[in-house]
Design a protein around this motif. Structure first.
Motif, PDB file in Angstrom:
ATOM      1  N   GLU A   1       0.817  -1.265  -0.053  1.00 44.17           N
ATOM      2  CA  GLU A   1      -0.061   0.015  -0.036  1.00 44.17           C
ATOM      3  C   GLU A   1       0.870   1.050  -0.053  1.00 44.17           C
ATOM      4  O   GLU A   1       1.751   1.428   0.679  1.00 44.17           O
ATOM      5  CB  GLU A   1      -0.932   0.092   1.266  1.00 44.17           C
ATOM      6  N   GLY A   2       0.396   1.962  -1.016  1.00 50.16           N
ATOM      7  CA  GLY A   2       1.141   3.507  -0.896  1.00 50.16           C
ATOM      8  C   GLY A   2       2.587   3.511  -1.697  1.00 50.16           C
ATOM      9  O   GLY A   2       3.135   4.726  -1.804  1.00 50.16           O
ATOM     10  N   THR A   3       2.939   2.259  -2.170  1.00 46.57           N
ATOM     11  CA  THR A   3       3.990   2.461  -3.162  1.00 46.57           C
ATOM     12  C   THR A   3       3.580   2.149  -4.684  1.00 46.57           C
ATOM     13  O   THR A   3       2.735   1.570  -4.902  1.00 46.57           O
ATOM     14  CB  THR A   3       5.144   1.322  -2.836  1.00 46.57           C
ATOM     15  N   ARG A   4       4.395   2.573  -5.531  1.00 46.08           N
ATOM     16  CA  ARG A   4       4.149   2.569  -7.050  1.00 46.08           C
ATOM     17  C   ARG A   4       4.627   0.979  -7.475  1.00 46.08           C
ATOM     18  O   ARG A   4       5.845   0.745  -7.531  1.00 46.08           O
ATOM     19  CB  ARG A   4       4.727   3.479  -7.787  1.00 46.08           C
TER      20      ARG A   4
ATOM     21  N   THR B   1      -1.733   4.112  -4.147  1.00 42.91           N
ATOM     22  CA  THR B   1      -1.821   2.490  -4.313  1.00 42.91           C
ATOM     23  C   THR B   1      -2.343   1.748  -3.333  1.00 42.91           C
ATOM     24  O   THR B   1      -1.949   2.170  -2.166  1.00 42.91           O
ATOM     25  CB  THR B   1      -0.434   2.106  -4.787  1.00 42.91           C
ATOM     26  N   LYS B   2      -3.096   1.138  -3.706  1.00 46.03           N
ATOM     27  CA  LYS B   2      -3.865  -0.038  -2.697  1.00 46.03           C
ATOM     28  C   LYS B   2      -2.787  -1.260  -2.556  1.00 46.03           C
ATOM     29  O   LYS B   2      -2.178  -1.527  -3.422  1.00 46.03           O
ATOM     30  CB  LYS B   2      -5.200  -0.320  -2.761  1.00 46.03           C
ATOM     31  N   GLY B   3      -3.068  -1.887  -1.452  1.00 46.49           N
ATOM     32  CA  GLY B   3      -2.291  -2.948  -0.911  1.00 46.49           C
ATOM     33  C   GLY B   3      -2.860  -4.125  -1.577  1.00 46.49           C
ATOM     34  O   GLY B   3      -4.209  -4.357  -1.656  1.00 46.49           O
ATOM     35  N   VAL B   4      -2.176  -5.183  -2.109  1.00 47.67           N
ATOM     36  CA  VAL B   4      -2.719  -6.346  -2.784  1.00 47.67           C
ATOM     37  C   VAL B   4      -1.956  -7.633  -2.195  1.00 47.67           C
ATOM     38  O   VAL B   4      -0.640  -7.494  -2.344  1.00 47.67           O
ATOM     39  CB  VAL B   4      -2.469  -6.259  -4.434  1.00 47.67           C
TER      40      VAL B   4
ATOM     41  N   ILE C   1      -7.643  -6.833  -2.403  1.00 47.33           N
ATOM     42  CA  ILE C   1      -7.194  -5.508  -2.519  1.00 47.33           C
ATOM     43  C   ILE C   1      -7.605  -4.881  -1.080  1.00 47.33           C
ATOM     44  O   ILE C   1      -8.596  -4.746  -0.889  1.00 47.33           O
ATOM     45  CB  ILE C   1      -7.746  -4.618  -3.622  1.00 47.33           C
ATOM     46  N   TYR C   2      -6.628  -4.137  -0.281  1.00 44.00           N
ATOM     47  CA  TYR C   2      -6.732  -3.518   0.945  1.00 44.00           C
ATOM     48  C   TYR C   2      -6.387  -2.055   0.896  1.00 44.00           C
ATOM     49  O   TYR C   2      -5.568  -1.672   0.129  1.00 44.00           O
ATOM     50  CB  TYR C   2      -5.905  -4.212   1.875  1.00 44.00           C
TER      51      TYR C   2
END
Lengths: 223, 223
Positions: B44-47, B94-97, B61-62
DNA sequence: TCCGCAATATGAGATATCTCATATTATTGT
DNA sequence: ACAATAATATGAGATATCTCATATTGCGGA
């Protein structure tokens, strides 16, 4: 609904050209439609014949549930598409679209343009971008609605829609949009007034403490 | 995370060919990644550097809210894309997967393929279709969550995810997905058991009266 | 094998939100 | 200008859902 012809049509085509969204020449296919306030542009449950692009005005997307509740799914603003679901998906339950103000749209007839549009990389790229934003927004709204009480979501909505320091949306519309009962909406407005964030003026509200509202709204965001 | 090479990679390329989604030759660019259960595919939060396409397994997806609540936005299944937001939108939170099971994906590197993909009508059409469905589903979930109590949404979820007549999802996951507290979820499960719709068996539930659940779930739908 | 964490369970009390009933104002069409 | 309809307002009581505290159980790692 009124369809602009000849010079009037031509004037809109020139002033609001959307040629850049397509690789092929789109102008000759474009109809220019004007809808009056509160007029239904698309009837819920029926299939539209056009892909629409809003050039002036704004509209609302509604769905009616089996229990009779109505949800305002989203607002449609200038430069937004609608009817794209029906362009892409052969089966789709069509939502109703109603003009909130006088609204002028380009209407692109499916029967003449579907094939061309579905082959046009420029258009498809723009459409995909539009859809990705839309889908992200819906996801954000969804998770926010489940994670925060009305207080936060309303603070955000007030700031988003206020005209300067004056808020003047209709309560009934806001209920459908935020998915709460009229009664509860008024409770929260009353709280905001009690706390001095807002001041009631007739049927409008003046924003006295935007920072406080901002604090409530900011909690929603990170996206 | 493991990257398949040589014959193993080749085997996947052949068995799960996605060439039909593109006009240009994609195979040479595809990496094949395997993720273990519970591994984070995207933080989450990174590209991310890739567009992903799931070929085996599933993922979630969180998003994490400022108040610490976590929302499970959606499940990702076989033949779904993810990372498409980052392909299309230069700015995007970006959401976390996270992989729910062992998951194998094609990973398409942005730096080598972004330009090609954004010019490819075939790919863009599929992507737009995928996004339109996704956006419609989110809109449906959103309005349903605002219009119906957990009882209805849970009935639907149970039927969607049951394996035959056995339901065995983890409660903690379901809380995040349906956006309710653990406590409340258990209340409603207890109600379903009281009414005889479900029967608890260890930490699973057997569906005794699917028709009753169906009645609750059907109310959600019209879309 | 044992420890520790994650998941499951349940009670009690709070609160966010809904339903319904009833008035009082705008707004709109004729 | 008037009647009809839509929007606003408020109270009272119900219920859907949350928070927190506390136990118990299952399971993966040292």
């Amino acid at each position: 609904m009124e369809i602009y012809k000849n010079e009037k049509r031509q004037r809109y085509l020139e002033e609001y050209s959307i040629g850049y969204l397509f690789t092929f020449r789109i102008d000759e296919f474009l109809e220019v439609h004007e809808y009056k306030r509160d007029e239904w542009i698309i009837q819920e449950g029926t299939r539209p014949d056009f892909l629409f692009y809003v050039i002036e005005g704004k509209a609302k997307i509604y769905v009616t549930h089996q229990n009779g509740k109505v949800s305002l799914i989203n607002f449609i603003n200038e430069e937004d598409f609608f009817g794209e679901m029906e362009l892409l998906n052969p089966i789709y339950y069509t939502k109703g679209v109603q003009a909130s103000t006088k609204t002028v749209c380009f209407a692109i007839p499916f029967h003449r343009c579907r094939a061309k549009m579905l082959e046009d990389a420029t258009f498809l790229r723009e459409l995909a971008k539009f859809l990705s934003v839309k889908s992200t927004q819906m996801a954000a709204k969804y998770t926010q609605s489940l994670s925060f009480p009305l207080e936060n979501r309303l603070a955000d909505f007030i700031l988003q829609t206020a005209d300067g320091e004056v808020y003047k949306e209709k309560h009934v519309t806001v209920c459908d949009f935020l998915g709460v009962s009229y009664r509860h909406l008024l409770y929260v407005f009353a709280q905001f007034c009690d706390k001095g964030y807002l001041q009631k003026e007739g049927r409008r509200y003046r924003i006295l403490q935007p920072n406080e509202l901002n604090g409530l709204a900011r909690v929603l965001m990170n996206e």
